[in-house]
Design a protein around this motif. Sequence first.
Motif, short mmCIF file in Angstrom:
data_model
loop_
_atom_site.label_atom_id
_atom_site.label_comp_id
_atom_site.label_asym_id
_atom_site.label_seq_id
_atom_site.Cartn_x
_atom_site.Cartn_y
_atom_site.Cartn_z
N ALA A 192 -58.43 -3.93 -44.82
CA ALA A 192 -58.73 -4.21 -43.42
C ALA A 192 -58.49 -5.70 -43.19
O ALA A 192 -58.45 -6.48 -44.14
CB ALA A 192 -60.17 -3.86 -43.14
N ALA A 220 -62.97 -2.94 -45.87
CA ALA A 220 -63.85 -2.89 -44.69
C ALA A 220 -65.28 -2.48 -45.04
O ALA A 220 -65.50 -1.61 -45.88
CB ALA A 220 -63.28 -1.89 -43.68
N TYR A 272 -63.96 -1.75 -33.44
CA TYR A 272 -64.09 -1.08 -32.14
C TYR A 272 -62.93 -0.12 -31.90
O TYR A 272 -61.82 -0.36 -32.36
CB TYR A 272 -64.12 -2.13 -31.03
CG TYR A 272 -65.27 -3.09 -31.17
CD1 TYR A 272 -66.57 -2.66 -30.91
CD2 TYR A 272 -65.06 -4.41 -31.57
CE1 TYR A 272 -67.65 -3.54 -31.05
CE2 TYR A 272 -66.13 -5.29 -31.71
CZ TYR A 272 -67.41 -4.85 -31.45
OH TYR A 272 -68.47 -5.71 -31.60
N PRO A 273 -63.21 0.97 -31.14
CA PRO A 273 -62.10 1.88 -30.80
C PRO A 273 -61.02 1.13 -30.01
O PRO A 273 -61.33 0.15 -29.33
CB PRO A 273 -62.76 2.94 -29.91
CG PRO A 273 -64.22 2.76 -30.08
CD PRO A 273 -64.48 1.35 -30.53
N SER A 326 -67.26 -2.17 -42.13
CA SER A 326 -67.62 -1.65 -40.81
C SER A 326 -66.36 -1.06 -40.19
O SER A 326 -65.26 -1.22 -40.74
CB SER A 326 -68.18 -2.78 -39.93
OG SER A 326 -67.26 -3.84 -39.88
N GLU A 327 -66.53 -0.41 -39.06
CA GLU A 327 -65.39 0.35 -38.50
C GLU A 327 -64.58 -0.38 -37.45
O GLU A 327 -63.47 0.03 -37.14
CB GLU A 327 -65.91 1.66 -37.88
CG GLU A 327 -66.31 2.68 -38.93
CD GLU A 327 -66.63 4.03 -38.33
OE1 GLU A 327 -66.55 4.18 -37.08
OE2 GLU A 327 -66.94 4.94 -39.12
N GLN A 365 -53.05 -2.92 -43.61
CA GLN A 365 -53.69 -1.64 -43.30
C GLN A 365 -53.04 -0.50 -44.10
O GLN A 365 -53.73 0.32 -44.68
CB GLN A 365 -53.57 -1.37 -41.79
CG GLN A 365 -54.31 -0.14 -41.31
CD GLN A 365 -55.82 -0.34 -41.30
OE1 GLN A 365 -56.30 -1.47 -41.30
NE2 GLN A 365 -56.56 0.75 -41.30
N THR A 373 -54.76 3.39 -37.22
CA THR A 373 -56.11 3.19 -37.79
C THR A 373 -56.50 1.71 -37.88
O THR A 373 -57.65 1.40 -38.12
CB THR A 373 -56.23 3.81 -39.21
OG1 THR A 373 -55.24 3.18 -40.06
CG2 THR A 373 -56.00 5.31 -39.18
N ARG A 374 -55.53 0.79 -37.70
CA ARG A 374 -55.88 -0.63 -37.82
C ARG A 374 -56.78 -1.08 -36.69
O ARG A 374 -56.53 -0.81 -35.53
CB ARG A 374 -54.61 -1.49 -37.83
CG ARG A 374 -54.86 -2.96 -38.19
CD ARG A 374 -53.94 -3.89 -37.45
NE ARG A 374 -54.05 -3.67 -36.03
CZ ARG A 374 -55.03 -4.17 -35.26
NH1 ARG A 374 -55.96 -4.95 -35.77
NH2 ARG A 374 -55.08 -3.89 -33.96
N ARG A 375 -57.84 -1.75 -37.03
CA ARG A 375 -58.73 -2.38 -36.06
C ARG A 375 -59.16 -3.71 -36.64
O ARG A 375 -59.15 -3.85 -37.85
CB ARG A 375 -59.99 -1.53 -35.86
CG ARG A 375 -59.71 -0.23 -35.16
CD ARG A 375 -60.94 0.65 -35.19
NE ARG A 375 -60.67 1.91 -34.50
CZ ARG A 375 -61.57 2.84 -34.30
NH1 ARG A 375 -62.81 2.67 -34.73
NH2 ARG A 375 -61.25 3.94 -33.68
N ILE A 391 -61.51 -6.04 -38.26
CA ILE A 391 -62.73 -5.83 -39.04
C ILE A 391 -63.35 -7.19 -39.35
O ILE A 391 -62.67 -8.10 -39.81
CB ILE A 391 -62.41 -5.04 -40.34
CG1 ILE A 391 -61.85 -3.65 -39.99
CG2 ILE A 391 -63.64 -4.95 -41.25
CD1 ILE A 391 -62.78 -2.74 -39.18
#
Length: 208
Positions: free
Chosen positions: A155, A188, A193-194, A190-191, A150, A18-20, A22
């Motif tokens: 985030a 976070a 990017y994938p 916002s999400e 995470q 799930t870490r992206r 942010i």
Amino acid sequence: MTTSTLKPTLSVREAIETRRSIRTYQDRAISREDIHQIIDLVRLTPSAYNLQPWRFHVVTDAALKEKLQSVSYGQKQVTSAPAVMLMVSDSEEMMRSIPEIVHFGLPAERKEQEIKSLTEMFSQMTDEERSAWALNQTNIALGFLLVALQGLGYASNPMLGFEPEKVKELLGLPEHVTLAAMVPFGYAASEGYPHHRLETEKLVKIHG
Ligand SMILES: Cc1cc2nc3c(=O)[nH]c(=O)nc-3n(C[C@H](O)[C@H](O)[C@H](O)COP(=O)(O)O)c2cc1C
């Protein structure tokens, strides 16, 4: 054994998946206690000879974050996040810590030998070689930090887009240290990017 009173933790798999990165954060502070608990976990990172060259500087002061942003090409996540971690690799501190690090269970004579041989080994390196060696270790802690944050419900965004000498000056850090990364972190807003990654087949060859 380190225990945390932070939010429910994710499994390692969940944290990694799930870490992206942010870049926008909620306006919600992180307590000093929570910051201490994060570092309490990350300091368990392994390193060669257990030398632990990483040091952590956390900036929560709004005016200082503004200044950090201005030496980070204006990247907005630096002021959006409630806290900004500077992962510092300090080869001189590492050398000074050798007597403290050499295994406490060793008999006195063995301990002395071990301290001497480690000190000699690192003294034979140039300053640049020692710094590069320490930075390799500190980057392991950077990976642990990102997963730990995470996993603990925060985030983050690892960053190398900054002017290191100016960051050092702002934080009053000595010339010899290396900055492994700047890491804004918080809750976070916002999400991100994938994930877009190379296929596993391209990365691995199993010999056997
Ligand atoms: C060491 C390092 C330095 C990075 N520097 C920056 C940076 O300066 N600014 C930024 O927006 N993202 C930066 N990134 C984030 C990467 O662009 C991001 O990790 C990568 O595209 C993969 O996306 P993800 O983190 O969302 O999975 C950096 C990442 C790493 C690991």
